[in-house]
Design an enzyme around this catalytic site. Structure first.
Site, short mmCIF file in Angstrom:
data_model
loop_
_atom_site.label_atom_id
_atom_site.label_comp_id
_atom_site.label_asym_id
_atom_site.label_seq_id
_atom_site.Cartn_x
_atom_site.Cartn_y
_atom_site.Cartn_z
N GLU A 1 -6.58 -7.81 -0.89
CA GLU A 1 -6.97 -7.70 0.46
C GLU A 1 -8.73 -7.26 0.12
O GLU A 1 -8.95 -6.10 -0.34
CB GLU A 1 -6.54 -6.53 1.16
CG GLU A 1 -4.79 -6.80 1.48
CD GLU A 1 -4.10 -6.15 2.57
OE1 GLU A 1 -4.95 -4.82 3.12
OE2 GLU A 1 -3.22 -5.87 2.34
N GLU B 1 0.32 -1.11 -0.13
CA GLU B 1 0.05 0.19 -0.30
C GLU B 1 1.25 1.34 -0.26
O GLU B 1 1.05 2.04 0.65
CB GLU B 1 -1.07 -0.44 0.92
CG GLU B 1 -1.96 -1.13 0.91
CD GLU B 1 -2.84 -1.25 2.34
OE1 GLU B 1 -2.58 -0.36 3.47
OE2 GLU B 1 -4.10 -1.99 2.22
#
Lengths: 675, 675, 675
Positions: free
Chosen positions: C308, C153
């Site tokens: 995710e 991320e």
């Protein structure tokens, strides 16, 4: 430790903080005259006097304080004498700029307010002890000296410091706690997010980080910071006990407050004292103060003292509404009802300068003509009439757990199921619900002892240990009733979630497993059906699984948890353990509480709405206080043979008490026990 | 000081900020063509030009500015020439990084916006004066030069600096003010909270502290910071007056604004100028601007100039609503009505780059086709028709006190009875109430002079001195009417509460004592009964005691102050002093104000709701402006013999004025006086 | 670049983040057993393992990871293996404290969370590449290795750094971009506010300044910061492609997110992956996630992977509401519908420690008994039944422009017409409106290519270049339909307002000029009349001028823009360009969108309210997903001959789908095309 020293002031204590150094000496004579008029018998002196006592390093001026104490003594007024270490003098801070505290963003906070010190500063520790010893030595034989007042409101303006000195002390504290860095790594779960430390030297306090920090690190920093403040108290108390072994020592608390573990401080005090500033603009704030009073009464299981309160308005809220005369009197009587040795205020005479110039005082800016002084006199007279109450005690059959570890663990986190579920708010609500049922509640540690009680209440115990669970289990097995609220038993003492999830070590006792916490969005509500009545839940509920043999007393209706258990009861030995998995509205909470109390055989005292009933007793007579927190007149049933203590007249069986008024009845204890 | 120099531009001034350095030179010819089309006669040049005039230290490029001024002159346009010191160039900041300002948390603010300097920086002072002298010397004989524009909006982006240089300057300032550290300790009340200083070296600015800071320290820091900005003006003005003694000097104000004591700056200016940016999304913002205009008119008791305003939207609010054509015109006419020498805008041509690219301009991004330019032309034509108005004045019988000391003292504190009672907001409300009654209000210092007025209004004067009280007493004793609002006379010039509490030195004059301020919680209201009418109070009321001989004109009904005085009148000599102890709703405030005006014999001008009436006069004729701030058409009674100035036609006795429209009537002054 | 490597996992991917280092090794066997039970075939391993793999500098422990990968392989589970560089280990940060990031206020952020590095740090770059090479070399031949997961991320906790190292890198970046300081001065408009730089050395990042900063500087800092993160990916990807040329490389996105230009990252990835965390408390959040899915599908125009998502609650919102079983399933099926290769979760087993201990997992704290694991198993079974869907694609006739430059330019400013008009919020609304019409929308760069589409939607394009305008013009001229929302075409790539104002280079194409943006105050609304219907506008409208030949499709009614054009259409070649100058309510937006789609010949799929319809196809059969985002049962028209894929039964022509349920129909493609 030997028997605690007690406060040698006759009757109920009445007085306030007295700061004569803010006034010309000619004003002092007027002060003692007015104190005598009002019946003041104790004043707190010297809290912020260091700068005046030692204006330059090694240059002392104690004579003015000698004269103040002499004058007080000459007028029959005792002194709660401060060690004058609440705030450092300018010269000390400028000579040691590294002793100024630093916040989590690295800003070093400037001198010019108060408490301008890092609690871990070696300079501060050394210097404050030095001054404390000077005070103790100089005044140890002064006849006005009745009590030592160490520091002031530990943890108020400053309870945490992130400076390099604190960092070093934190590392030492961790080394003592964990011995090896491997043990710390395991306790903190540093394998998460690549935080493994190779040595204690690599650790820093939880300063501002790019994202959320390590929960265990934060919890340990809370503990460390609390310990650092407790250490400051220890340092001074050791000197005082050496020099004046017979004089009681206190430090003033601020209700139930997160900065310091008050259990630790209370254990070190001779007398527990409290500062209470309920907001007059909040109708419920009196009940909030009462929660604090229950703690104070329980902290050493003995008398305590309301050492500060506001005669009218405070100055530190955005809007500081004054107290009406009735509210001030009700607040004072409530403290007495809950066991206070008396009522003291901040402060005697309203300051003309400094940050507290707009804080009300026993003598307002208008002096003797001020309303606050008028009320001070009236209240002094009423307290004199209540002198017999001193020495009586409040007896409680219910206890509530307050635990700082658990509080810190559940509030110092960026990442929680819900930031809205605040333990302290729920604890206050549970206590208020009990107070409205006329049930006195002692506050106990999470480790107990629970033996003296019929029922133990746990609004929440996020961090729960096996030892605590074992103690609670023994309590229930031997006939006790336990009521536990949601989000309990989640983590252990390292803030690691218990294996198998909550309620962790309470699982067998409660007979439930928490599958998932299910917080409610702001404004959202759910419904709980209990005994054919429906109550609303907000903020919090949980998806729980009741074990075989666990009775479901209430269920959710509608919503994602429709039909699932909301309130359970699990029999265990001779007692029972109930689990309330949600935050209920006031009516629901009261119903659940009342049922648990009834199950435990605790007698609920019927009283009109918002009338708090508290009883002090000396074994022969009861002093029952009806405190009418409502804006309406209320009608009460009073016991046969009771005397209205304030008016000195017999009471009929039914009596009215005006809005915001109090009724205090003395009644003989009958053989069949009090009611 | 000699007679102020005046602005040598014929007729009403019309123009705006002109930043030709942002545009290629070929665009300049279009600019002057459009300026001529629109009737522009004055432009402000060079405000942010330092970086362009001296791109590297000692490397100068003034030729472009020469050409700009020549071009303007050739087209009959005068220049309000800036000294170009509003913001430093990059090379200066990088050579002297210590001149960047620092905030209260210790953050040094970066270059890249504007006003990137510490006001106390010796480097900044030296360099800005150097540039100022270069500008003055180069352009002293330029025929386009009509006025000097020093700096820009002192105290806008930066009015306070907490850096070490500022700290040193603050200490010097304090040494001058107090001479001895003992005097400072007494003035600041440093015996409170152990803040006693042993030397001036121990003092720092009021940076972020663990708790609330010392109020007196904060007040002095406000004064010091204001003085530092005034000093910057002084430095430049001295050069300008030496080099160009005949050219008027101004610096642009921002309405009534807390950063600098504008009384001090105004006294040093030749012409007062103002920047006004009322929010078009706020219906009352025009009245707020009017409050500023009254100050400007009063600051030197003469003509003033609206030097900046928005042709349409600004860019710095969260939501920047444009002005309709009608609103822009109404705003412009309102400034003229209040005595402005003309109307100027920020800015001439809408920028394509930089932080103000979304701020509207007289010529929008679409150029000549833009609505704003269309409206610019129309407005220029109308202003030309109003040329005769220049030189006329507004006459006021009422005055209102504005005092920076008092403002700072009551707003720079963490600890007040209420953070909600903002002086500036209440002052604006009082001024608006007067404006809606058609009553012109001059703004005066707290020391007066009050002689020219029938009535003096004090919405609040938290800090009041005995000298001010004496001047007010003389005013009342000689027949004046005084109306004082709550929270007045609380502290003295050291921010020490007056002995005996508020209203301190005004006690005898007002015939009241304030026992306790009694702020109201957010949303709470109280009731005031006045002449059989009931009005609501919010935010603030006080428990006051009226002395014998003081008449109670209104009382509180219900609530904690039930039956106590709300509005009092105390006769004193030939006049009377009224005290309004609360914040009233609009209707109540208007009623109280109207009664006080009536008592003083000030004629109230009846006008429809939200129509503001202002009159300029030259002794022979009145120019009456009816400014319709409402969204409805309104019908007016106009004086006999009046001429509609904009249309050049006689007016009937009853005239309608459209929504957001203005009517300007010229009428001869009759012997029995105007109206 | 050669053909992207693909993910070698059969069927739909199912799994999650697996952090075995947080658990004792004996737990691993249970993990793989449960994974097999649930049908897990891919897990992400090692994301935050650096500290565990190299606990001290140069001291390595890879054996545990060897065993983990062996165990996974033995159980038929593939690994998405991280390079373990998401967060630095403690020893690295302590050895190089200057690598910690600094915020805009100068605070250096502490270690103790994650992503504790300055993206421009040479130490970080060198060390992370070193570790990446070690990982690649050690595991290049491991049979479990299916994909490389670089970092984590990018731009989540940390996307911008203001430290001196970043400042130096920023200056170098600027030098490359502008070559000469004169070019930078011109691009940045530094003549405004005296900001002219004499050299690149004088430039700093846009730290906290006294007032608003330079917009162009801020935009370039956004670009620089994004580039710095992309560079980190490049560094690692180069190593991976050298050592393991056949293994696909990804890094996980976070929907459409401002921190990094995902177009740049996507171009460098082999597989695009996404993390999606729609808030279950927000009914519209599923549509918001869908916007992200459209981007992922479009980013490389191929398959992508939901890497995710949350099995139930997250932990980082203020209130983290869990997902019901139905919601979790609907969310999963929605990702599949939009082209995901499968469904993965954070994380496999719920952590007991660290900042994510309260984040839900595929296996909750209660282990196999937890609801989340029960649902994990059910979902795994359903996904297995959908294996045929893998390899099919979504075909879109509509495209929407997403452009980071434009986003940054319009959001990094203190000075805008309105801070309320957030591009991302409007883009999400437009996308949701299209989704509710059953219209698939590809996301495209502002430069195109637009050829594959019938209609291009631009909710806003604040920064627009001539090249972009030319591409759009070509699209329209060759028959395309364009719909552009307000506040578009305002600035160029240097954040300079286009000459003549907006819509700048789009002026001729749209046939309109924007005279003034006219934002609406909070709560204010305007009215738009469109085809005899009235819709409300809020937040934003504009005063626009339609050129001759531009049709006005809708006009404002009432308010300051009464009668002016709201929606226009300009014919251009064979197509048409529409301009919508305001923010419309949902009904209005849907109407405008539907009309544009109809004009373009895009077939709208009729479906009940809040039922999203998405079709994946392999050219022979269509897989149509009806996703019922509503809380009501809905009745659908299903195509003839369709099979219910999940149940394996033929569908009637009318079928009901329960609240929050999904229907997936497989239907043969008929010769006349799908629909």
């Amino acid at each position: 430790m030997e028997q605690p020293r007690s406060l040698d002031v006759p009757g109920l204590v009445f007085g306030g903080d007295y700061n004569p150094e803010q006034w010309p000496e000619e004003k002092w004579r007027e002060d003692v005259r007015l104190m005598n008029l009002a019946g003041v018998n104790l004043v707190t002196v010297g809290v912020f006097s260091w700068g005046r006592l030692e204006p330059r390093e090694g240059v002392f001026d104690f004579e003015w304080l000698d004269r103040v104490l002499d004058l007080l003594h000459a007028h029959g007024i005792k002194a709660d004498l401060a060690t004058a270490t609440a705030s450092p003098p300018a010269w000390l801070v400028r000579a040691h700029p590294e002793m100024l505290p630093v916040d989590a963003f690295g800003t070093r906070l400037e001198f010019g307010s108060r408490q301008s010190y890092c609690p871990s500063s070696p300079v501060w520790r050394e210097q404050s002890v030095r001054l404390c010893r000077m005070m103790a030595t100089r005044y140890k034989d002064h006849p006005a000296l009745a009590m030592w007042h160490v520091s002031n409101e530990y943890g108020d303006e400053l309870s945490r410091c992130w400076c390099p000195t604190s960092a070093q002390a934190f590392r030492k504290w961790l080394q003592v706690r964990y011995r090896t860095i491997d043990a710390l790594n395991e306790a903190w779960g540093t394998c998460v997010w690549s935080q493994i430390y190779a040595s204690f030297e690599q650790i820093e306090p939880p300063r501002a980080t790019p994202g959320p920090g390590n929960p265990s690190q934060r919890l340990d920093f809370e503990r460390f910071s609390s310990d650092a403040l407790v250490q400051l108290f220890d340092d001074e108390a050791a000197v005082l006990r050496e020099v004046t072994p017979g004089v009681p020592v206190t430090t003033n608390f601020m209700g139930v407050c997160p900065g310091v573990d008050y259990w630790e401080l209370a254990a070190r005090e001779d007398i527990v004292s409290n500062d209470a500033y309920p907001d007059p603009a909040d109708d419920d704030s009196g009940f909030g103060a009462g929660f604090g009073y229950s703690f104070m009464r329980s902290a050493k299981r003995g008398p305590w003292l309301l050492l500060e309160s506001a005669p009218s308005a405070v100055n530190w809220r955005d809007v500081n509404v004054p107290k009406t005369t009735a509210r001030r009197r009700l607040d004072a009587m409530q403290a007495i009802a809950h066991g206070s040795e008396g009522v003291m205020y901040f402060q005697w005479r309203q300051a003309r300068q400094g940050a507290e110039q707009h804080h009300s005082a026993m003598v307002g800016h208008r002096g003797e003509a001020s309303r606050t002084f008028h009320d001070t006199r009236s209240l002094g007279a009423e307290l004199a009439a209540l002198a017999d109450v001193r020495g009586t005690t409040v007896h409680a059959e219910a206890a509530m757990i307050v635990d700082w570890d658990s509080w810190w663990a559940s509030s110092a986190l960026e990442s929680l199921p819900s930031q809205r579920l605040a333990w302290a708010e729920q604890a206050r609500r549970w206590h208020q619900a009990a107070a409205m049922l006329g049930v006195a509640v002692d506050i106990v540690r999470a480790e107990g002892p629970f033996d003296p009680y019929r029922v133990v209440l746990i609004p929440g115990l996020y961090l729960a240990t096996p030892a605590q669970a074992a103690a609670l289990t023994r309590f229930v097995e031997t006939g006790g009733t336990l009521l536990v609220g949601g989000f309990s038993g989640v983590v252990d003492e390292t803030e690691t979630v218990h294996s198998g999830g909550p309620p962790g070590p309470l699982r067998n006792l409660l007979g439930v497993e928490i599958d998932e916490p299910w917080p409610l969005s702001d404004g959202a509500t759910g419904a709980v059906e209990l005994d054919d009545a429906a109550f609303a839940t907000h903020l919090w509920h949980e998806s729980i699984v009741a074990a075989a043999g666990t009775a479901v007393l209430a269920r959710y209706r509608g919503g994602p948890l429709d039909g699932r258990p909301a309130l359970t009861e699990h029999a265990c030995g001779q007692g029972q353990a109930r689990y309330l998995s949600c935050v209920l509205d006031d009516a629901g909470l009261s119903t659940v509480l009342q049922a648990a109390l009834a199950r435990a055989g605790v007698v609920v005292r019927e009283a009109p709405s918002r009338v708090e009933v508290v009883t002090r007793t000396d074994g022969q007579a009861d002093y029952t206080f009806w405190l009418n927190h409502s804006e309406q007149e209320q009608t009460l049933d009073t016991p046969a043979g009771a005397i209205d203590v304030l008016r000195g007249i017999p009471l009929a069986s039914s009596t009215t008490v005006a809005a915001m008024d109090v009724l205090i009845a003395r009644s003989p204890i009958r053989s069949e026990g009090s009611q």
